[in-house]
Motif scaffolding. Sequence first.
Motif, PDB file in Angstrom:
ATOM      1  N   PHE A  42       7.515  -7.713  -6.158  1.00 56.68           N
ATOM      2  CA  PHE A  42       7.846  -8.513  -4.970  1.00 56.68           C
ATOM      3  C   PHE A  42       6.600  -9.256  -4.518  1.00 56.68           C
ATOM      4  N   PHE A  43       6.676 -10.580  -4.533  1.00 55.62           N
ATOM      5  CA  PHE A  43       5.579 -11.417  -4.032  1.00 55.62           C
ATOM      6  C   PHE A  43       5.783 -11.533  -2.526  1.00 55.62           C
ATOM      7  N   ILE A  44       4.955 -10.809  -1.787  1.00 57.19           N
ATOM      8  CA  ILE A  44       5.261 -10.555  -0.382  1.00 57.19           C
ATOM      9  C   ILE A  44       5.329 -11.834   0.457  1.00 57.19           C
ATOM     10  N   SER A  45       4.328 -12.677   0.362  1.00 57.53           N
ATOM     11  CA  SER A  45       4.337 -13.844   1.248  1.00 57.53           C
ATOM     12  C   SER A  45       5.387 -14.875   0.823  1.00 57.53           C
ATOM     13  N   GLU A  46       5.671 -14.948  -0.470  1.00 56.68           N
ATOM     14  CA  GLU A  46       6.681 -15.905  -0.942  1.00 56.68           C
ATOM     15  C   GLU A  46       8.093 -15.338  -0.831  1.00 56.68           C
ATOM     16  N   ARG A  47       8.187 -14.015  -0.721  1.00 54.82           N
ATOM     17  CA  ARG A  47       9.465 -13.301  -0.678  1.00 54.82           C
ATOM     18  C   ARG A  47      10.288 -13.577  -1.945  1.00 54.82           C
ATOM     19  N   VAL A  48       9.616 -13.423  -3.052  1.00 53.63           N
ATOM     20  CA  VAL A  48      10.239 -13.660  -4.354  1.00 53.63           C
ATOM     21  C   VAL A  48      10.222 -12.357  -5.148  1.00 53.63           C
ATOM     22  N   VAL A  49      11.336 -12.050  -5.816  1.00 53.48           N
ATOM     23  CA  VAL A  49      11.439 -10.833  -6.624  1.00 53.48           C
ATOM     24  C   VAL A  49      11.489 -11.199  -8.102  1.00 53.48           C
ATOM     25  N   ASP A  77       0.799  -1.218   0.000  1.00 56.75           N
ATOM     26  CA  ASP A  77       0.000   0.000   0.000  1.00 56.75           C
ATOM     27  C   ASP A  77       0.839   1.280   0.000  1.00 56.75           C
ATOM     28  N   LEU A  78       2.153   1.145  -0.018  1.00 58.33           N
ATOM     29  CA  LEU A  78       2.996   2.348  -0.002  1.00 58.33           C
ATOM     30  C   LEU A  78       2.839   3.103  -1.324  1.00 58.33           C
ATOM     31  N   SER A  79       3.102   4.402  -1.278  1.00 61.40           N
ATOM     32  CA  SER A  79       2.868   5.190  -2.487  1.00 61.40           C
ATOM     33  C   SER A  79       3.815   4.767  -3.605  1.00 61.40           C
ATOM     34  N   ILE A  80       3.400   5.037  -4.836  1.00 62.99           N
ATOM     35  CA  ILE A  80       4.142   4.559  -6.009  1.00 62.99           C
ATOM     36  C   ILE A  80       5.470   5.286  -6.176  1.00 62.99           C
ATOM     37  N   VAL A  88       4.830  -3.502  -5.988  1.00 56.98           N
ATOM     38  CA  VAL A  88       5.317  -3.255  -7.344  1.00 56.98           C
ATOM     39  C   VAL A  88       6.011  -1.899  -7.389  1.00 56.98           C
ATOM     40  N   VAL A  89       7.259  -1.899  -7.815  1.00 56.76           N
ATOM     41  CA  VAL A  89       8.055  -0.664  -7.830  1.00 56.76           C
ATOM     42  C   VAL A  89       8.388  -0.298  -9.273  1.00 56.76           C
ATOM     43  N   PRO A  90       7.962   0.883  -9.737  1.00 57.18           N
ATOM     44  CA  PRO A  90       8.359   1.300 -11.084  1.00 57.18           C
ATOM     45  C   PRO A  90       9.743   1.943 -11.059  1.00 57.18           C
ATOM     46  N   GLU A  91      10.444   1.865 -12.174  1.00 56.06           N
ATOM     47  CA  GLU A  91      11.756   2.510 -12.305  1.00 56.06           C
ATOM     48  C   GLU A  91      12.634   2.219 -11.099  1.00 56.06           C
ATOM     49  N   SER A  92      12.730   0.962 -10.761  1.00 50.47           N
ATOM     50  CA  SER A  92      13.490   0.577  -9.571  1.00 50.47           C
ATOM     51  C   SER A  92      14.999   0.725  -9.847  1.00 50.47           C
TER      52      SER A  92
END
Lengths: 331, 225
Positions: A237-244, A15-18, A221-225
């Motif tokens: 980032f799949f939060i519960s699986e901790r996969v990027v 839920d953090l800002s984009i 989901v992070v744009p322009e990371s």
Amino acid sequence: MSDDTLEFVESELADLSIGSSEDPLNFIDEIVAWLHRWATAYDVQISLDKPAYCCFVGCDRVTQVADSLTGFSLRRHFRDDTPQDLLGRVYIASPTLQSVFSREVVASSIEDLEAELERLGLTSHAVVIFNAASKLAFWRTDAKRDFTTIQVGEALDDKLRSEDFDKELRTFYVTYLATPQGFARPWKNAAKLKPKDELELEVRNCLLMFLRLQYKKSLFVVPESHESTGRADLKVFFISERVVYFLELKVFRASDSESSTLDWGMKGVAQAHSYRLANNQCRVAYACCYDARGRDEEMTQLVDYANTMDVLYRRYFMYQSSEDFHRSFMP
Amino acid sequence: MKNSFDNPPALQPSEREINTATARARVWVLLAIDACDRAGLLPINKTRLHRLIFLSNCLAELYQTIPPAKRVLKYKRGPFYPDVQWQLDRLNAMGLVNVSNLLVAKDEHGPWMEADYSISETGIQTTNIIRETPLGKSTGNYVDELVFAFGRLNERRLDDLALSELNYAAPGVALGALITFEDASSNLALTRTRDFERAAPEVLRNRIREKLQLYLRYIEKENAA
């Protein structure tokens, strides 16, 4: 670090800002999430004699803007409220939705609302138009861009597992880019094989908003990371699986030569590979190529190169008409 | 180093009204009010503004920004900086900040002045110039991110959020105690943001904006509990 901290971080990440404070996508994201909440709360048919539309305009220094226009009144506690009398109004709002003003408007189409924004001198701002009858929101970050569409108010999936991500990318393609009527409105002129300018950016923004709304709790989901090897279009980032996962997005254009297109595709594969190299936790890198060349032909050299690099190369063909898309399923 | 927010400056006849520390503090306050304007948080009342400045001091190290105040007394009315008040009054006298709803009254804690602050047109022009300077840029980036993250919290929590801030609400910190941010290693806010990074290093390493947002959301939850 306690389990509570871990649980807290996992519950909040999605839920953090984009983007940074001035990024207009934050406003779009806030409004889309707000509209989703509203459309879920009021799941009703809109009769033809009732207003079905409303419109939100993001404004820096919204109080001054409201003071300079006539008829706008403050809507207190709007951010945390779900007002019944939403429709038939134009809203001007601060990027955080802490200050929102509105006034009535008679509008029965997007064009009516665009004309109203023109009259109010608000066309240069980030805009979201909502049609409550279809539960579609049409958004753009600035006047240079066309409206793109997002569906709100549908039951959302709580979780997306990484193994199902490929299917989700396909769903996104079909909904947004497969035909000229797709939610991304991808063509400037489909008949002449001219996709929109900066289509890569539009695709990135659409995919970002699609994933954020659909998987509000399970994906970050992070744009322009910013990675040590460059800037990835999207980091998922799949939060519960901790996969990027990393995604590099490219558009193949008919105006480019075959060798340029091949080079462009290989660059996408190499970029995706490099982001994964810089991140121990990342297992999967995607190179998603949206093909607007007008001929649905695979480039075997590119496929071989992606296989060698262990990058998931996906080519999604952009059809010039719905008819062509339908025919693609026929023998 | 003397922190300009610690005490209201008592000017000597031969002393200049402004020095580097007071200029830094004044810029910080003006940029915070400007950011509040853009985030839709104006007019901001005095209590909320002082508490917002407190939060900005807690997390400044995260952005490697030098906070204008590294010490504050745990005061019966919540975080309060006499020098911020001084700067606000000066900014008002300079025509950069407007004051409205001024109210002087006595409550259970004694006499108190409450007021709402907003930025003037000249204030906006001035911040635009300040933001072009190195100090204005670095301070402005941080203050903007903090204020916008603050503005995305539940409206009902905004006034009391600072009272749940970990340094302020730490057990054993009694009213009248001095809270300092001079030693980053003892700043509980920074410690907690490091915990956040440890919880999800895959996506939070070097992501200061996200850590700032998470910290504010964390104390919002603490406040709601």
